[in-house]
Design a protein around this motif. Structure first.
Motif, PDB file in Angstrom:
ATOM      1  N   ILE A 233      35.906  19.553  41.806  1.00 38.42           N
ATOM      2  CA  ILE A 233      34.795  20.385  42.294  1.00 38.42           C
ATOM      3  C   ILE A 233      34.771  21.635  41.435  1.00 38.42           C
ATOM      4  CG2 ILE A 233      33.981  21.736  44.276  1.00 38.42           C
ATOM      5  CD1 ILE A 233      35.604  19.592  45.981  1.00 38.42           C
ATOM      6  N   LEU A 234      33.545  22.056  41.051  1.00 34.33           N
ATOM      7  CA  LEU A 234      33.436  23.227  40.171  1.00 34.33           C
ATOM      8  C   LEU A 234      32.812  24.394  40.933  1.00 34.33           C
ATOM      9  CD1 LEU A 234      33.345  24.715  37.423  1.00 34.33           C
ATOM     10  CD2 LEU A 234      31.270  23.420  36.887  1.00 34.33           C
ATOM     11  N   PHE A 235      33.529  25.526  40.919  1.00 36.39           N
ATOM     12  CA  PHE A 235      32.999  26.744  41.547  1.00 36.39           C
ATOM     13  C   PHE A 235      32.607  27.751  40.470  1.00 36.39           C
ATOM     14  CE2 PHE A 235      35.725  24.939  44.836  1.00 36.39           C
ATOM     15  CZ  PHE A 235      34.894  25.029  45.943  1.00 36.39           C
ATOM     16  N   VAL A 236      31.430  28.345  40.623  1.00 33.77           N
ATOM     17  CA  VAL A 236      30.956  29.321  39.638  1.00 33.77           C
ATOM     18  C   VAL A 236      30.580  30.621  40.346  1.00 33.77           C
ATOM     19  CG1 VAL A 236      29.420  29.681  37.668  1.00 33.77           C
ATOM     20  CG2 VAL A 236      29.898  27.356  38.466  1.00 33.77           C
ATOM     21  N   ASP A 237      31.221  31.703  39.912  1.00 29.89           N
ATOM     22  CA  ASP A 237      30.870  33.020  40.466  1.00 29.89           C
ATOM     23  C   ASP A 237      31.286  34.076  39.458  1.00 29.89           C
ATOM     24  OD1 ASP A 237      30.516  33.997  43.788  1.00 29.89           O
ATOM     25  OD2 ASP A 237      30.706  35.447  42.152  1.00 29.89           O
ATOM     26  N   ASP A 238      30.436  35.086  39.261  1.00 30.71           N
ATOM     27  CA  ASP A 238      30.808  36.128  38.301  1.00 30.71           C
ATOM     28  C   ASP A 238      31.839  37.081  38.892  1.00 30.71           C
ATOM     29  OD1 ASP A 238      28.806  37.034  40.056  1.00 30.71           O
ATOM     30  OD2 ASP A 238      28.348  38.703  38.713  1.00 30.71           O
ATOM     31  N   GLU A 239      32.110  36.951  40.184  1.00 26.07           N
ATOM     32  CA  GLU A 239      33.110  37.806  40.819  1.00 26.07           C
ATOM     33  C   GLU A 239      34.444  37.047  40.887  1.00 26.07           C
ATOM     34  OE1 GLU A 239      33.320  41.124  42.169  1.00 26.07           O
ATOM     35  OE2 GLU A 239      35.349  40.311  42.118  1.00 26.07           O
ATOM     36  N   GLN A 240      35.413  37.544  40.103  1.00 25.49           N
ATOM     37  CA  GLN A 240      36.722  36.888  40.008  1.00 25.49           C
ATOM     38  C   GLN A 240      37.376  36.736  41.385  1.00 25.49           C
ATOM     39  OE1 GLN A 240      38.004  35.567  37.203  1.00 25.49           O
ATOM     40  NE2 GLN A 240      39.745  34.822  38.411  1.00 25.49           N
ATOM     41  N   LYS A 241      37.202  37.746  42.234  1.00 22.31           N
ATOM     42  CA  LYS A 241      37.894  37.739  43.525  1.00 22.31           C
ATOM     43  C   LYS A 241      37.333  36.651  44.449  1.00 22.31           C
ATOM     44  CE  LYS A 241      39.570  42.445  43.486  1.00 22.31           C
ATOM     45  NZ  LYS A 241      39.063  42.819  42.138  1.00 22.31           N
ATOM     46  N   VAL A 242      36.062  36.343  44.287  1.00 23.43           N
ATOM     47  CA  VAL A 242      35.485  35.239  45.058  1.00 23.43           C
ATOM     48  C   VAL A 242      36.169  33.937  44.634  1.00 23.43           C
ATOM     49  CG1 VAL A 242      33.408  33.853  45.395  1.00 23.43           C
ATOM     50  CG2 VAL A 242      33.265  36.345  45.503  1.00 23.43           C
TER      51      VAL A 242
ATOM     52  N   PRO B  93      41.443  19.209  43.987  1.00 24.20           N
ATOM     53  CA  PRO B  93      41.345  19.528  42.562  1.00 24.20           C
ATOM     54  C   PRO B  93      40.042  20.256  42.259  1.00 24.20           C
ATOM     55  CG  PRO B  93      41.038  17.167  42.916  1.00 24.20           C
ATOM     56  CD  PRO B  93      41.368  17.759  44.246  1.00 24.20           C
ATOM     57  N   ILE B  94      40.143  21.429  41.723  1.00 23.31           N
ATOM     58  CA  ILE B  94      38.928  22.219  41.450  1.00 23.31           C
ATOM     59  C   ILE B  94      38.951  22.802  40.040  1.00 23.31           C
ATOM     60  CG2 ILE B  94      38.536  22.876  43.859  1.00 23.31           C
ATOM     61  CD1 ILE B  94      39.712  25.652  43.089  1.00 23.31           C
ATOM     62  N   ARG B  95      37.782  23.236  39.606  1.00 16.05           N
ATOM     63  CA  ARG B  95      37.655  24.013  38.371  1.00 16.05           C
ATOM     64  C   ARG B  95      36.902  25.289  38.707  1.00 16.05           C
ATOM     65  NH1 ARG B  95      38.531  22.013  33.208  1.00 16.05           N
ATOM     66  NH2 ARG B  95      38.454  24.262  32.943  1.00 16.05           N
ATOM     67  N   LEU B  96      37.190  26.344  37.940  1.00 19.04           N
ATOM     68  CA  LEU B  96      36.522  27.619  38.194  1.00 19.04           C
ATOM     69  C   LEU B  96      35.826  28.101  36.932  1.00 19.04           C
ATOM     70  CD1 LEU B  96      39.516  29.410  39.993  1.00 19.04           C
ATOM     71  CD2 LEU B  96      37.574  28.295  41.104  1.00 19.04           C
ATOM     72  N   ALA B  97      34.672  28.742  37.109  1.00 24.23           N
ATOM     73  CA  ALA B  97      33.968  29.326  35.973  1.00 24.23           C
ATOM     74  C   ALA B  97      33.344  30.644  36.405  1.00 24.23           C
ATOM     75  CB  ALA B  97      32.875  28.375  35.480  1.00 24.23           C
ATOM     76  N   THR B  98      33.319  31.627  35.498  1.00 21.32           N
ATOM     77  CA  THR B  98      32.772  32.935  35.860  1.00 21.32           C
ATOM     78  C   THR B  98      31.348  33.150  35.336  1.00 21.32           C
ATOM     79  OG1 THR B  98      33.851  33.878  33.939  1.00 21.32           O
ATOM     80  CG2 THR B  98      34.990  34.119  36.039  1.00 21.32           C
TER      81      THR B  98
ATOM     82  N   ASP C  49      27.191  30.649  42.615  1.00 20.52           N
ATOM     83  CA  ASP C  49      26.551  31.882  43.069  1.00 20.52           C
ATOM     84  C   ASP C  49      25.137  31.898  42.497  1.00 20.52           C
ATOM     85  OD1 ASP C  49      26.209  34.436  44.105  1.00 20.52           O
ATOM     86  OD2 ASP C  49      27.108  35.427  42.378  1.00 20.52           O
ATOM     87  N   GLN C  50      24.215  32.632  43.117  1.00 15.06           N
ATOM     88  CA  GLN C  50      22.867  32.708  42.569  1.00 15.06           C
ATOM     89  C   GLN C  50      22.723  33.852  41.581  1.00 15.06           C
ATOM     90  OE1 GLN C  50      20.157  31.409  41.992  1.00 15.06           O
ATOM     91  NE2 GLN C  50      18.735  33.101  41.687  1.00 15.06           N
ATOM     92  N   ARG C  51      23.058  35.078  42.030  1.00 12.65           N
ATOM     93  CA  ARG C  51      22.786  36.248  41.201  1.00 12.65           C
ATOM     94  C   ARG C  51      23.946  36.494  40.245  1.00 12.65           C
ATOM     95  NH1 ARG C  51      19.579  41.472  42.105  1.00 12.65           N
ATOM     96  NH2 ARG C  51      18.512  40.499  43.842  1.00 12.65           N
ATOM     97  N   MET C  52      23.766  36.043  39.031  1.00 15.41           N
ATOM     98  CA  MET C  52      24.793  36.267  38.008  1.00 15.41           C
ATOM     99  C   MET C  52      24.099  36.756  36.752  1.00 15.41           C
ATOM    100  SD  MET C  52      27.265  32.950  38.420  1.00 15.41           S
ATOM    101  CE  MET C  52      25.957  31.761  38.207  1.00 15.41           C
ATOM    102  N   PRO C  53      24.781  37.594  35.961  1.00 14.60           N
ATOM    103  CA  PRO C  53      24.137  38.064  34.737  1.00 14.60           C
ATOM    104  C   PRO C  53      23.853  36.896  33.787  1.00 14.60           C
ATOM    105  CG  PRO C  53      26.367  38.954  34.960  1.00 14.60           C
ATOM    106  CD  PRO C  53      26.108  38.133  36.156  1.00 14.60           C
TER     107      PRO C  53
END
Lengths: 320, 552
Positions: free
Chosen positions: A7-16, A28-33, A53-57
């Motif tokens: 599963i891939l999680f995407v968020d520009d906030e590292q703490k999230v 098993p997951i993957r993370l992206a900022t 996440d929706q609002r990302m730069p």
């Protein structure tokens, strides 16, 4: 058991991401900022569920979903976001074809449930795909090229007779087109006619169009549903995603041509889902759900009974 | 030479005058009032004049004998007894000529005096009945005067300007038709009544006072007033007045009024729609801000909430482990080796699951950081809105810019912000409004940037009695043909529905309200600089305007 797809999680906030990492510590997951990073992962690896996440730069969540659909069409797409205005919600339906729309702050248990549910759906779809690959030739997947069976019928529900007349005029040349202002009549037509696409206004006489479409989807998971409305309401749109697996959300007034192509797309989706049940998220959802809980729904229900049942199920629902 | 045309005309006039005299004749026999005498004398004069004109138009040799009787008319005091009007007399031709001359002068004077009287009387008289008979007696020899008088009357009656004459007793003496129409009355309903019938009931005292003071010469009436229509509905007039002295020698007030109700309504509507638009713009920028702030707020809330859930899970694991340790202790004290081994295995299992505690530092630390961020955000919001502050007071522009930057933080993630703040004194201002200006300009600056190395420069400096604030971006710039339009309401280059086109016009208004100036320099592809010049202003002591004790 084969290794679970990630599963891939995407968020520009590292703490999230750090929190999500702990919430899904057994998965098993993957993370992206960022969107770019996520697309790189999607190109390189098999991903069952994409949670963004929706609002990302630079690249917004909806933009990422749209690109992800191209790279990995079977990956189930979910938005997990702190705020989205209506435009973004509509975009997420119409271009991102989002499966769930989840607000921050979230509930860990519910989120886990929803994401894992989606992951199970993905696994099932994949199995079905693999099975049909063995049986059918590749020719059957060309629904895009073939003309759509003209026996598939259309249903429009709207309280505005003027609009109904316009829709009837526009579509009855192409194929049998039913229009009605009466929800019960619409439901009866669905039970008796080979209807492939239902288009409903959000405001119906004494009825909430969103409820109606959710109920239709529940009872006729193959039917493709479209909401048309002149009153923009993001909470309705979010409900339609999460409860109704809405195919498109269109805002009145719309150009005739846009409606035509939307209906074409919806019909194509209908044919595709019929040919390949694995493409039908709602059917999949129901199958995964019935695997866990035995379903009690019978096939002959009145609309009001169905609505009541759907409402109850939604109220008890653990997932988003 | 005989001028037949002239003679014919004169003759006709004489005949007409005679006819009128004859008409009046019966009235004179019985109780002849002053008015009828006056009327008669006027007619008589006219007749005399017409006769004189006739005589004048006939050369001496042709003069008939009846001239002698005409002479007698002129001799007699031109009034009193009509019966003596035509009397024969034996006056020589020379004497007659001299007399005629003298009479002519006297007549001219008399006519002029009469004319003046008529004009004043007419001015005070009610508007003419449609058939215009009331004025039939206003004949003069002087066509020009008569014409100009008629012209004047026509003007007075056809002008949309309402005219009213009010006397010292506050009674209406004259109204023209426009005036009566404006208030929905017939002239007769107004004349003779107190003018207070057309002012708002609660303003009567005020008006009576104003009227007296106006006539006394030390108050003005010029201005916009709210008055009452016959139906009671408020109407708005623009009034101006003049003092005149009436024939009775008493001062009167002549007031000229025009109905501006429509204008006031339009103005009101314009003001309202402007307010609505400003509100719409405010909502639109507020909406954008709320979207940004909500997301900013929900992000830390998201992971803090999630972390709390995780801590709950961790404590549940820990509780399980503790319980199993407790039972192990029990088993060691009282149980068998087998049950001890079982307990050990249970502890082993719980320990395996107990993994979150390793992350507890990260979980708590992240949570505290998240909460701090929310706290800052809330305080930024308060700083930005300045809801709890007085309206107009000294404020540091550097601080205002900073609090705006804080609130716009979500916009500035990918942008370098350079600050060149000077050591500038505080400025008298509406801080919340200036924040709105800065937020708008910074938002525009961010939106103008379409590349990865965006930079916004903020600078403040003192120039004499002004502070100059510059906001510079390195974005796309503004097209030269748009430069002079950007402060106009509704001007926008954004697509329909994306902007109200009011942002910069409101910026302009706010700066104007601060007696400041704003201008823009821009180059396509290089960026734009907005420069705001604000006067420092003086701290106004509020002691004068504010009472110490409030009224109970």
């Amino acid at each position: 058991m084969p290794e679970q797809v990630k599963i891939l999680f995407v968020d520009d906030e590292q703490k999230v991401l750090e929190s999500l990492e702990l919430v899904f510590r057994d998965t098993p997951i993957r993370l992206a900022t960022s969107g770019d990073e996520a697309l790189k992962i999607l190109r390189a690896e098999e991903i069952s569920v994409l949670v963004s996440d929706q609002r990302m730069p630079k690249m917004s969540g909806v933009e990422l979903l749209r690109e992800a659909k191209k790279i990995s069409p079977h990956t189930i797409r979910i938005l997990l976001t702190g705020y989205s205005d209506l435009e973004q919600v509509i975009d997420s339906i119409n271009t991102g074809e989002v499966y769930r729309y989840i607000n921050k702050p979230w509930d860990n248990a519910k989120l886990r449930e929803t994401v894992q549910f989606a992951a199970r759906m993905y696994e099932q779809q994949k199995e079905l795909r693999d099975m049909s690959k063995g049986i059918k030739s590749s020719a059957s997947t060309s629904a895009n090229d073939t003309t759509i069976d003209s026996s598939i019928e259309l249903l429009f529900v709207d309280k505005n007779y003027e609009h109904l007349r316009g829709l009837k005029e526009t579509f009855s040349e192409m194929r049998p087109t039913h229009v009605t202002a009466d929800v019960d009549e619409g439901y009866h037509l669905l039970e008796t006619r080979p209807i492939g696409v239902v288009v409903s206004d959000v405001l119906l006489n004494g009825f909430d169009g969103a409820d109606f479409l959710a109920a239709v989807k529940e009872r006729f998971p193959d039917v493709v549903t479209i909401m048309m409305t002149s009153s923009k309401d993001s909470s309705v749109a979010v409900r339609l995603i999460n409860e109704g697996q809405i195919f498109r959300y269109i805002v009145k007034p719309f150009p005739k041509e846009a409606m035509r192509s939307t209906i074409d797309e919806a019909l194509r989706r209908y044919v595709l889902q019929k040919q390949q049940p694995s493409q039908n998220l709602k059917r999949q959802e129901q199958q995964v759900a019935t695997a866990a809980v035995a379903s009690t729904s019978s096939n002959s229900q009145s609309l009001s009974q169905l609505l009541e049942e759907v409402r109850q199920r939604l109220a008890e629902k653990k997932t988003y | 030479m005989l001028n037949y045309k002239k003679i014919k005309k004169s003759l006709k006039e004489v005949r007409d005058a005679l006819e009128r005299l004859e008409l009046l004749e019966p009235m004179l026999d019985e109780n002849s009032s002053d008015a009828s005498v006056l009327k008669n004398s006027r007619q008589l004069s006219e007749f005399t004049v017409s006769v004189h004109k006739l005589i004048g138009s006939i050369p001496d040799p042709f003069l008939p004998t009846m001239v002698q009787s005409a002479h007698a008319v002129i001799e007699s005091k031109p009034s009193k007894q009509l019966h003596s009007a035509v009397v024969s007399s034996d006056v020589s031709e020379d004497k007659f000529q001299a007399l005629l001359k003298a009479t002519e002068d006297r007549l001219r004077q008399a006519i002029q005096a009469e004319l003046a009287k008529i004009m004043v009387a007419d001015a005070f008289a009610p508007a003419p009945a449609p058939n215009g008979q009331i004025y039939s007696d206003a004949y003069t020899t002087d066509d020009a005067v008569r014409q100009s008088e008629q012209r004047l009357r026509t003007i007075i009656d056809s002008t949309p300007l309402g005219i009213v004459i009010t006397n010292e007793e506050c009674k209406i003496e004259y109204v023209n038709s426009a005036y009566a129409q404006l208030y929905g009355y017939q002239p007769s309903e107004l004349i003779g009544n107190s003018f207070t019938m057309i002012v708002p009931p609660d303003k009567r005292e005020f008006w009576l006072d104003l009227h007296a003071k106006y006539l006394a010469g030390y108050k003005d009436i010029r201005g916009e007033w709210e008055v009452r229509h016959k139906t009671g509905k408020p109407i708005y007039i623009l009034a101006d007045a003049a003092r005149i002295v009436g024939t009775d020698g008493k001062p009167k007030k002549v007031t000229f009024v025009s109905d501006i109700s429509e204008l006031i309504k339009l103005k009101d509507e314009a003001r309202q729609s402007e307010m609505q638009l400003m509100q719409a713009e405010k909502m639109s920028s507020l909406g954008q801000m709320v979207a940004g702030v909500a997301h900013e707020m929900n992000t830390p809330l998201g992971f803090v909430r999630s972390n709390m859930d995780l801590l709950v899970e961790m404590f549940a694991e820990m509780k399980l482990l503790l319980e199993r340790y407790n039972s192990l202790r029990e088993e060691i004290l009282h149980g068998s080796p087998v049950s001890v081994a079982q307990s050990m295995a249970a502890i082993e299992e719980a320990t395996q699951k107990f993994t979150l505690y390793k992350q507890v530092d990260k979980i708590t630390q992240n949570s505290i950081e998240g909460l701090t961020r929310i706290q800052e955000l809330v305080s930024n919001l308060r700083n930005f809105s300045r809801l709890d502050e007085a309206d107009f007071k000294p404020a540091s522009l550097n601080q205002l810019l900073d609090s705006t930057l804080n609130i716009a933080g979500y916009l500035l993630k990918e942008i370098t912000v350079e600050k060149h703040y000077g050591d500038v004194p505080n400025v008298m201002c509406y801080a919340a409004q200036l924040n709105q200006v800065f937020l708008n300009l910074i938002t525009n600056a961010v939106q103008a940037i379409n590349h990865d190395h965006g930079k916004i420069t903020l600078s403040t400096a003192r120039e004499g009695e002004n502070i100059v604030v510059k906001i510079t971006d390195n974005g796309v710039g503004i097209a030269p043909e748009h430069l002079n339009k950007i402060f106009e309401p509704f001007f926008t280059t954004k697509e329909i529905g994306k902007g109200t086109g009011l942002g910069l016009s409101i910026v302009y208004k706010i700066v104007e309200k601060h007696h400041g100036k704003i201008h823009v320099e821009s180059e396509r592809g290089k960026g734009s600089t907005f420069t705001i010049t604000l006067p420092i202003g003086k701290v106004v002591a509020d002691a004068e305007s504010t009472a110490l004790f409030s009224e109970s």
